[in-house]
Design an enzyme around this catalytic site. Structure first.
Site, mmCIF file in Angstrom:
data_model
loop_
_atom_site.group_PDB
_atom_site.id
_atom_site.type_symbol
_atom_site.label_atom_id
_atom_site.label_comp_id
_atom_site.label_asym_id
_atom_site.label_seq_id
_atom_site.Cartn_x
_atom_site.Cartn_y
_atom_site.Cartn_z
ATOM 1 C CG ASN A 1 5.424 -2.958 -3.234
ATOM 2 O OD1 ASN A 1 6.150 -3.497 -4.069
ATOM 3 N ND2 ASN A 1 4.771 -3.636 -2.298
ATOM 4 C CE LYS B 1 1.184 -4.862 -3.256
ATOM 5 N NZ LYS B 1 0.274 -5.390 -2.272
ATOM 6 C CG HIS C 1 5.358 -6.316 1.220
ATOM 7 N ND1 HIS C 1 4.237 -7.110 1.181
ATOM 8 C CD2 HIS C 1 4.949 -5.065 0.877
ATOM 9 C CE1 HIS C 1 3.194 -6.360 0.813
ATOM 10 N NE2 HIS C 1 3.610 -5.119 0.627
ATOM 11 C CD GLU D 1 1.785 -8.502 -1.150
ATOM 12 O OE1 GLU D 1 2.647 -8.247 -1.997
ATOM 13 O OE2 GLU D 1 0.750 -7.808 -0.999
ATOM 14 C CD GLU E 1 3.054 -1.929 3.408
ATOM 15 O OE1 GLU E 1 2.762 -1.087 2.574
ATOM 16 O OE2 GLU E 1 3.365 -3.098 3.117
ATOM 17 N N GLY F 1 -4.191 -4.097 -0.023
ATOM 18 C CA GLY F 1 -4.899 -4.592 -1.210
ATOM 19 C C GLY F 1 -6.354 -4.928 -0.950
ATOM 20 C CB SER G 1 -6.278 0.481 1.042
ATOM 21 O OG SER G 1 -6.398 -0.917 0.849
HETATM 22 C C1 PEP Z 1 1.730 -2.540 -0.540
HETATM 23 O O1 PEP Z 1 1.993 -2.894 -1.669
HETATM 24 O O2 PEP Z 1 2.615 -2.567 0.308
HETATM 25 C C2 PEP Z 1 0.375 -2.056 -0.250
HETATM 26 C C3 PEP Z 1 0.145 -1.409 0.859
HETATM 27 O O3 PEP Z 1 -0.580 -2.307 -1.200
HETATM 28 P P1 PEP Z 1 -1.975 -1.520 -1.410
HETATM 29 O O4 PEP Z 1 -1.628 -0.044 -1.440
HETATM 30 O O5 PEP Z 1 -2.486 -2.005 -2.715
HETATM 31 O O6 PEP Z 1 -2.849 -1.832 -0.243
#
Ligand code: PEP
Length: 252
Positions: A10, A12, A96, A98, A168, A174, A214
């Site tokens: 992903n 972003k 998501h 975000e 998630e 992140g 992560s």
């Molecule tokens: C994500 O983008 O959904 C995500 C889990 O980001 P990261 O792997 O950077 O934590």
């Protein structure tokens, strides 16, 4: 039961079309056998044409990071699921954290998007996950089960069998703070049980459930060893070809 693992990047709000082409050129001949691991990149809307062109003829699956729930109309700035299909996309990430947080998307919006995605012959990756506050109050299961019930409302068993759910936890996205593999497995198992309660055993066995938060080359193997974790949704570690290749080739 045979669920093909799916590792999805992903991106972003990162990468431009030129960088997208360079990335795909660097990975496309080194991807795993798609019957063993499905490799997917979900990119910003402005990069999708470059993504499709670069990935053509390779084992790379491609997708968008979001879409609207209408195909067309007076919705300035939105992305049409119909056009995403015409552009050759396979998947669309929806819900998501975000988007739920910064753009105030509701469970109802996410359910409408899931229906629009299926109506256009695409597959959704439906994200769910709790905040740190919710986990500290030990209310994470109720929270995530509520999100899943709302997102799947009105979908058929066949549709649910073919979609992907990404668990998630917001506190792990992140932040460098990964949920332990046991914490991740526990929630992915709960999600599968929820699908079984809502549909049936077969649908629960078919639906693929990813963990996200992560995920990196150093922890992917351990996470993927868990019985209810069928893949990863990966932000930061999916941006560099070398790291992405280590993730999708976790089986060695
Ligand atoms: C994500 O983008 O959904 C995500 C889990 O980001 P990261 O792997 O950077 O934590």
């Amino acid at each position: 039961m045979s669920r093909t693992p799916i590792i999805a990047g992903n991106w972003k709000l990162h990468m431009n079309p030129e960088q997208t082409t360079e990335f795909v050129d660097a990975v496309k001949d080194k991807l795993p056998d798609p019957s063993k691991v499905e490799s997917l990149i979900c990119a910003p809307a402005v990069d999708l044409d470059a993504l499709r062109k670069a990935a053509k003829g390779s084992n790379l699956h491609i997708g968008a990071e979001n879409c609207y729930f209408e195909d067309e109309g007076a919705f300035t700035g939105e992305t049409s699921p119909k056009v995403l299909k015409e552009m050759g996309m396979d998947y669309v990430i929806i819900g998501h954290s975000e988007r739920r947080g910064y753009f105030h998307e509701t469970d109802e919006d996410i359910n409408k998007k899931a229906k629009a995605i299926f109506a256009n012959g695409l597959k959704p990756i439906i994200c769910c996950g709790e905040s740190l506050e919710t986990r500290e109050a030990n209310k994470q299961e109720d929270w995530v089960v509520g999100q899943i019930k709302a997102a799947l409302d009105g979908l058929t068993a066949d549709q649910v069998s073919s979609l992907v759910i990404a668990y998630e936890p917001i506190w792990a996205i992140g932040t460098g703070k990964t949920a332990s593999s046991d914490q991740a497995e526990e929630m992915c198992k709960t999600i599968r049980e929820t699908v079984k309660d809502l549909y049936n055993e077969e649908t629960a066995e078919n639906v693929r459930i990813q963990y996200g938060g992560s995920v990196k080359p150093a922890n992917v193997k351990e996470l993927m060893s868990k019985p209810d974790i069928d893949g990863g949704l990966v932000g930061g570690a999916s941006l560099k070809p070398e790291s992405y290749l280590e993730l999708v080739n976790y089986q060695g």
